[in-house]
Write a protein that holds these residues in place. Sequence first.
Motif, PDB file in Angstrom:
ATOM      1  N   MET A 196       0.842  -1.200   0.000  1.00 52.47           N
ATOM      2  CA  MET A 196       0.000   0.000   0.000  1.00 52.47           C
ATOM      3  C   MET A 196       0.877   1.250   0.000  1.00 52.47           C
ATOM      4  O   MET A 196       2.025   1.217   0.437  1.00 52.47           O
ATOM      5  N   VAL A 197       0.287   2.327  -0.468  1.00 51.78           N
ATOM      6  CA  VAL A 197       0.931   3.630  -0.359  1.00 51.78           C
ATOM      7  C   VAL A 197      -0.122   4.626   0.096  1.00 51.78           C
ATOM      8  O   VAL A 197      -1.261   4.592  -0.359  1.00 51.78           O
ATOM      9  N   VAL A 198       0.247   5.447   1.070  1.00 50.38           N
ATOM     10  CA  VAL A 198      -0.635   6.495   1.541  1.00 50.38           C
ATOM     11  C   VAL A 198      -0.089   7.800   0.982  1.00 50.38           C
ATOM     12  O   VAL A 198       1.124   7.994   0.903  1.00 50.38           O
ATOM     13  N   GLY A 199      -0.999   8.649   0.534  1.00 51.11           N
ATOM     14  CA  GLY A 199      -0.568   9.911  -0.048  1.00 51.11           C
ATOM     15  C   GLY A 199      -1.407  11.067   0.431  1.00 51.11           C
ATOM     16  O   GLY A 199      -2.607  10.936   0.663  1.00 51.11           O
ATOM     17  N   LYS A 200      -0.748  12.199   0.584  1.00 50.54           N
ATOM     18  CA  LYS A 200      -1.442  13.437   0.906  1.00 50.54           C
ATOM     19  C   LYS A 200      -1.653  14.162  -0.403  1.00 50.54           C
ATOM     20  O   LYS A 200      -0.707  14.405  -1.164  1.00 50.54           O
ATOM     21  N   CYS A 201      -2.889  14.465  -0.717  1.00 50.41           N
ATOM     22  CA  CYS A 201      -3.236  15.096  -1.980  1.00 50.41           C
ATOM     23  C   CYS A 201      -3.229  16.617  -1.851  1.00 50.41           C
ATOM     24  O   CYS A 201      -3.303  17.157  -0.752  1.00 50.41           O
ATOM     25  N   ARG A 202      -3.141  17.275  -2.974  1.00 48.74           N
ATOM     26  CA  ARG A 202      -3.066  18.731  -2.979  1.00 48.74           C
ATOM     27  C   ARG A 202      -4.302  19.377  -2.362  1.00 48.74           C
ATOM     28  O   ARG A 202      -4.233  20.462  -1.812  1.00 48.74           O
ATOM     29  N   ASP A 203      -5.445  18.696  -2.412  1.00 48.60           N
ATOM     30  CA  ASP A 203      -6.659  19.256  -1.814  1.00 48.60           C
ATOM     31  C   ASP A 203      -6.694  19.070  -0.293  1.00 48.60           C
ATOM     32  O   ASP A 203      -7.668  19.402   0.356  1.00 48.60           O
ATOM     33  N   GLY A 204      -5.624  18.512   0.276  1.00 51.71           N
ATOM     34  CA  GLY A 204      -5.525  18.336   1.716  1.00 51.71           C
ATOM     35  C   GLY A 204      -5.929  16.966   2.209  1.00 51.71           C
ATOM     36  O   GLY A 204      -5.665  16.615   3.354  1.00 51.71           O
ATOM     37  N   ASN A 253      -3.760   0.776  -3.330  1.00 52.86           N
ATOM     38  CA  ASN A 253      -3.207  -0.564  -3.435  1.00 52.86           C
ATOM     39  C   ASN A 253      -2.142  -0.484  -4.530  1.00 52.86           C
ATOM     40  O   ASN A 253      -2.460  -0.127  -5.673  1.00 52.86           O
ATOM     41  N   ILE A 254      -0.889  -0.794  -4.222  1.00 47.30           N
ATOM     42  CA  ILE A 254       0.194  -0.644  -5.191  1.00 47.30           C
ATOM     43  C   ILE A 254       0.052  -1.615  -6.348  1.00 47.30           C
ATOM     44  O   ILE A 254       0.176  -1.230  -7.510  1.00 47.30           O
ATOM     45  N   LYS A 255      -0.209  -2.881  -6.065  1.00 50.91           N
ATOM     46  CA  LYS A 255      -0.287  -3.897  -7.125  1.00 50.91           C
ATOM     47  C   LYS A 255      -1.390  -3.579  -8.133  1.00 50.91           C
ATOM     48  O   LYS A 255      -1.208  -3.716  -9.334  1.00 50.91           O
ATOM     49  N   GLU A 256      -2.536  -3.132  -7.634  1.00 50.78           N
ATOM     50  CA  GLU A 256      -3.673  -2.833  -8.503  1.00 50.78           C
ATOM     51  C   GLU A 256      -3.691  -1.384  -8.974  1.00 50.78           C
ATOM     52  O   GLU A 256      -4.432  -1.035  -9.891  1.00 50.78           O
ATOM     53  N   GLY A 257      -2.919  -0.513  -8.331  1.00 49.86           N
ATOM     54  CA  GLY A 257      -2.870   0.890  -8.708  1.00 49.86           C
ATOM     55  C   GLY A 257      -4.202   1.611  -8.548  1.00 49.86           C
ATOM     56  O   GLY A 257      -4.541   2.496  -9.313  1.00 49.86           O
ATOM     57  N   ARG A 258      -4.958   1.216  -7.527  1.00 51.14           N
ATOM     58  CA  ARG A 258      -6.278   1.831  -7.347  1.00 51.14           C
ATOM     59  C   ARG A 258      -6.450   2.348  -5.929  1.00 51.14           C
ATOM     60  O   ARG A 258      -5.811   1.878  -4.993  1.00 51.14           O
ATOM     61  N   LEU A 259      -7.328   3.343  -5.815  1.00 46.82           N
ATOM     62  CA  LEU A 259      -7.672   3.892  -4.509  1.00 46.82           C
ATOM     63  C   LEU A 259      -8.439   2.875  -3.684  1.00 46.82           C
ATOM     64  O   LEU A 259      -9.214   2.084  -4.227  1.00 46.82           O
ATOM     65  N   ILE A 260      -8.251   2.947  -2.384  1.00 49.06           N
ATOM     66  CA  ILE A 260      -8.982   2.090  -1.455  1.00 49.06           C
ATOM     67  C   ILE A 260      -9.788   2.992  -0.528  1.00 49.06           C
ATOM     68  O   ILE A 260      -9.229   3.854   0.145  1.00 49.06           O
TER      69      ILE A 260
END
Length: 182
Positions: free
Chosen positions: A64-72, A78-85
């Motif tokens: 998994m990767v957690v990210g902070k987006c520009r909108d805050g 999910n890294i393998k699937e490249g989709r938001l969870i």
Amino acid sequence: MPECIIKRDSPWYNRNLACLDASGDIMSISDGAICQRTRDGKPVGKPFNSEAVIRMAVSPDGLMVVGKCRDGRVRLWNIKEGRLIGQPWEGNDVQVMCLDWSPNGAEVAGGLEDGTIQRWNTTTGRQIGSPIKKSYGLGWIWSIKYSPQGDKFASGGDEDIFRVWSKDGELLVEINGHDNGV
């Protein structure tokens, strides 16, 4: 979807890199998208859908990767699937400046621009406890790192100090001596 090339004039240039231990692949942020490349530089899949990501941290298991987006908002992929969870994580009304996963992957800590530290449950996206507030200084928290045992973490920021905290928010150690921010 943006191409996965790091552009030196991009506002997100050189913001985040991470190495996936199992494969040695590199995760990076380029033009707001999370990209994955092999050690040899070959793209792996397509960049994750662009949520204008500006900070990221990869889970200890590399899934998994957690990210902070520009909108805050703070989001999970999910890294393998490249989709938001799931939905954006709750309670991040103040800009998140850095993120780190606990060693067991159960929580993520974030350093905020108001000098507080916030923790989230990685399964639910809900806040864990109240934010840890500094009672002094106004500096942003630029870096945060869990201990290998996951029972405490260190933070650094605008001030020339770094601090070690218990997960309950108790200040354990304050270390001075830097010439600039940490």
